[in-house]
Motif scaffolding. Structure first.
Motif, PDB file in Angstrom:
ATOM      1  N   GLU A   2       0.853  -1.096   0.158  1.00 42.49           N
ATOM      2  CA  GLU A   2       0.245   0.044   0.161  1.00 42.49           C
ATOM      3  C   GLU A   2       1.221   1.003  -0.547  1.00 42.49           C
ATOM      4  O   GLU A   2       0.426   2.679  -0.033  1.00 42.49           O
ATOM      5  CB  GLU A   2      -0.809  -0.236   1.027  1.00 42.49           C
ATOM      6  N   GLN A   3       1.837   1.400   0.950  1.00 45.27           N
ATOM      7  CA  GLN A   3       2.941   2.402   1.212  1.00 45.27           C
ATOM      8  C   GLN A   3       3.795   2.480  -0.423  1.00 45.27           C
ATOM      9  O   GLN A   3       3.729   4.142  -0.624  1.00 45.27           O
ATOM     10  CB  GLN A   3       3.791   2.139   2.428  1.00 45.27           C
ATOM     11  N   LEU A   4       3.623   1.840  -1.452  1.00 44.00           N
ATOM     12  CA  LEU A   4       4.297   1.655  -2.471  1.00 44.00           C
ATOM     13  C   LEU A   4       3.921   2.244  -3.456  1.00 44.00           C
ATOM     14  O   LEU A   4       3.713   3.466  -4.179  1.00 44.00           O
ATOM     15  CB  LEU A   4       5.124   0.249  -3.068  1.00 44.00           C
ATOM     16  N   ILE A   5       1.860   1.900  -3.225  1.00 46.00           N
ATOM     17  CA  ILE A   5       1.147   2.496  -4.080  1.00 46.00           C
ATOM     18  C   ILE A   5       0.775   3.990  -3.790  1.00 46.00           C
ATOM     19  O   ILE A   5       1.136   5.088  -4.787  1.00 46.00           O
ATOM     20  CB  ILE A   5      -0.479   2.158  -4.196  1.00 46.00           C
ATOM     21  N   LEU A   6       1.044   4.268  -3.086  1.00 49.25           N
ATOM     22  CA  LEU A   6       1.575   5.819  -2.718  1.00 49.25           C
ATOM     23  C   LEU A   6       2.170   6.652  -2.446  1.00 49.25           C
ATOM     24  O   LEU A   6       2.014   7.590  -3.171  1.00 49.25           O
ATOM     25  CB  LEU A   6       0.685   5.944  -0.926  1.00 49.25           C
ATOM     26  N   GLN A   7       4.045   6.389  -2.947  1.00 48.86           N
ATOM     27  CA  GLN A   7       4.156   6.567  -3.364  1.00 48.86           C
ATOM     28  C   GLN A   7       4.324   7.147  -5.008  1.00 48.86           C
ATOM     29  O   GLN A   7       4.462   7.561  -5.290  1.00 48.86           O
ATOM     30  CB  GLN A   7       5.675   6.166  -2.878  1.00 48.86           C
ATOM     31  N   THR A  82       9.768   6.362   3.944  1.00 47.83           N
ATOM     32  CA  THR A  82      11.329   6.306   3.553  1.00 47.83           C
ATOM     33  C   THR A  82      12.174   7.346   4.045  1.00 47.83           C
ATOM     34  O   THR A  82      12.148   8.599   3.098  1.00 47.83           O
ATOM     35  CB  THR A  82      11.535   5.327   2.810  1.00 47.83           C
ATOM     36  N   TYR A  83      12.950   7.111   4.173  1.00 44.55           N
ATOM     37  CA  TYR A  83      14.658   8.388   4.189  1.00 44.55           C
ATOM     38  C   TYR A  83      14.742   8.352   2.780  1.00 44.55           C
ATOM     39  O   TYR A  83      14.784   9.173   2.342  1.00 44.55           O
ATOM     40  CB  TYR A  83      15.609   7.130   5.179  1.00 44.55           C
ATOM     41  N   GLY A  84      14.829   7.541   2.145  1.00 47.92           N
ATOM     42  CA  GLY A  84      15.144   7.939   0.382  1.00 47.92           C
ATOM     43  C   GLY A  84      14.072   8.547  -0.062  1.00 47.92           C
ATOM     44  O   GLY A  84      14.650   9.925  -0.370  1.00 47.92           O
ATOM     45  N   SER A 168      17.215  16.290   8.505  1.00 49.34           N
ATOM     46  CA  SER A 168      15.844  15.862   8.710  1.00 49.34           C
ATOM     47  C   SER A 168      15.447  14.451   7.624  1.00 49.34           C
ATOM     48  O   SER A 168      14.613  14.106   8.985  1.00 49.34           O
ATOM     49  CB  SER A 168      15.354  17.176   7.929  1.00 49.34           C
ATOM     50  N   ALA A 169      15.890  13.690   7.218  1.00 49.72           N
ATOM     51  CA  ALA A 169      15.516  12.422   6.585  1.00 49.72           C
ATOM     52  C   ALA A 169      15.351  11.462   7.320  1.00 49.72           C
ATOM     53  O   ALA A 169      14.645  10.265   7.846  1.00 49.72           O
ATOM     54  CB  ALA A 169      16.022  11.933   5.325  1.00 49.72           C
ATOM     55  N   ALA A 170      16.636  12.212   8.164  1.00 48.70           N
ATOM     56  CA  ALA A 170      17.230  10.287   9.007  1.00 48.70           C
ATOM     57  C   ALA A 170      15.773  10.295  10.357  1.00 48.70           C
ATOM     58  O   ALA A 170      15.119   9.499  11.075  1.00 48.70           O
ATOM     59  CB  ALA A 170      18.524  10.751   9.818  1.00 48.70           C
ATOM     60  N   ILE A 171      16.047  11.927  10.752  1.00 44.17           N
ATOM     61  CA  ILE A 171      14.897  12.166  12.172  1.00 44.17           C
ATOM     62  C   ILE A 171      13.436  12.128  11.382  1.00 44.17           C
ATOM     63  O   ILE A 171      12.455  11.248  12.173  1.00 44.17           O
ATOM     64  CB  ILE A 171      14.812  13.522  12.461  1.00 44.17           C
ATOM     65  N   LEU A 172      12.787  12.223  10.018  1.00 44.06           N
ATOM     66  CA  LEU A 172      11.589  11.912  10.151  1.00 44.06           C
ATOM     67  C   LEU A 172      11.210  10.546   9.040  1.00 44.06           C
ATOM     68  O   LEU A 172       9.918  10.424   9.522  1.00 44.06           O
ATOM     69  CB  LEU A 172      10.847  13.973   9.031  1.00 44.06           C
ATOM     70  N   LYS A 173      11.685   9.693   9.187  1.00 44.29           N
ATOM     71  CA  LYS A 173      11.992   8.653   8.441  1.00 44.29           C
ATOM     72  C   LYS A 173      10.826   7.894   9.365  1.00 44.29           C
ATOM     73  O   LYS A 173      11.407   7.149  10.763  1.00 44.29           O
ATOM     74  CB  LYS A 173      12.826   7.437   8.575  1.00 44.29           C
ATOM     75  N   LYS A 174       9.676   6.988   9.095  1.00 44.60           N
ATOM     76  CA  LYS A 174       8.509   6.288   9.632  1.00 44.60           C
ATOM     77  C   LYS A 174       7.906   5.299   8.522  1.00 44.60           C
ATOM     78  O   LYS A 174       7.035   5.946   7.283  1.00 44.60           O
ATOM     79  CB  LYS A 174       8.041   7.030  10.721  1.00 44.60           C
ATOM     80  N   GLU A 175       9.113   4.165   8.608  1.00 42.05           N
ATOM     81  CA  GLU A 175       8.914   3.245   7.411  1.00 42.05           C
ATOM     82  C   GLU A 175       7.601   2.371   8.310  1.00 42.05           C
ATOM     83  O   GLU A 175       7.780   1.534   9.639  1.00 42.05           O
ATOM     84  CB  GLU A 175       9.329   2.441   7.528  1.00 42.05           C
ATOM     85  N   ARG A 176       5.873   1.877   7.148  1.00 37.11           N
ATOM     86  CA  ARG A 176       5.493   0.345   7.146  1.00 37.11           C
ATOM     87  C   ARG A 176       6.341  -0.943   8.026  1.00 37.11           C
ATOM     88  O   ARG A 176       7.387  -1.032   7.836  1.00 37.11           O
ATOM     89  CB  ARG A 176       4.414   0.620   6.726  1.00 37.11           C
ATOM     90  N   VAL A 177       5.492  -1.051   8.863  1.00 39.23           N
ATOM     91  CA  VAL A 177       6.809  -2.491   9.259  1.00 39.23           C
ATOM     92  C   VAL A 177       5.546  -3.969   9.190  1.00 39.23           C
ATOM     93  O   VAL A 177       5.046  -3.866   9.032  1.00 39.23           O
ATOM     94  CB  VAL A 177       6.887  -3.058  11.387  1.00 39.23           C
TER      95      VAL A 177
END
Length: 177
Positions: A2-7, A82-84, A168-177
């Motif tokens: 679902e995350q890939l589709i949103l991205q 994601t971080y990227g 900031s990317a390292a701080i804000l990243k939050k990936e689905r588990v």
């Protein structure tokens, strides 16, 4: 999945573009505001407090623009990024802002206030304390100073944005588990 589709559906380009243009316009307005307040950031004898104010108003807002764009895009993606993707979003703001600020500086120095560069060159000559080589170099560069100023601002904002985006990317990243 679902995350890939949103991205794939939600791209940060338009948001980064809008934020970068807003920041570039803010930068020109800030130049005039500082002039109105009598703060000349090119003056080498500027008091430290005024230098700090000018730096915070310029670079602080730039940092916030990058982080705002990353957070907004994270919300568009359902609270996960994601971080990227976070880095890419922030760097797009930095690259666009560097380009737009560079272009607006060209407009400013060539059209809106052509005398501003003469003041910068005169201050540099005064700082040279009569060193003939430095004075000669400054005089030779006087006609090209607008190019170096605009290009320097574009590169500085882009590189600074790169660093801020990495952090900031390292701080804000939050990936689905």
């Amino acid at each position: 999945m679902e995350q890939l589709i949103l991205q794939e559906e939600k791209k940060p380009n338009a948001l980064a573009f809008k934020v970068a243009i807003s920041f570039a316009v803010y930068s020109i307005v800030l130049i005039y505001l500082l002039k109105l307040l009598g703060i000349d950031s090119t003056n080498p004898d500027l008091p430290i407090a005024e230098k700090i104010i000018a730096m915070v108003l310029s670079y602080g807002v730039f940092f916030m623009s990058i982080i705002y764009t990353q957070i907004t895009h994270k919300k568009e993606l359902g609270g996960y990024i994601t971080y990227g993707r976070a880095f890419s979003t922030g760097f797009k703001v930095a690259a666009y802002a560097g380009l737009f600020v560079g272009l607006l500086f060209i407009l400013y120095y060539k059209v809106l206030d052509p005398n501003a560069l003469d003041k910068i060159a005169d201050a540099a000559i005064e700082k040279a304390n009569g060193n003939e080589q430095q004075v000669k170099g400054i005089e030779m560069m006087r006609g090209y100073m607008w190019i170096f100023t605009a290009f320097g601002a574009a590169i500085a904002y882009t590189l600074l944005g790169l660093i801020i985006s990495l952090i900031s990317a390292a701080i804000l990243k939050k990936e689905r588990v």
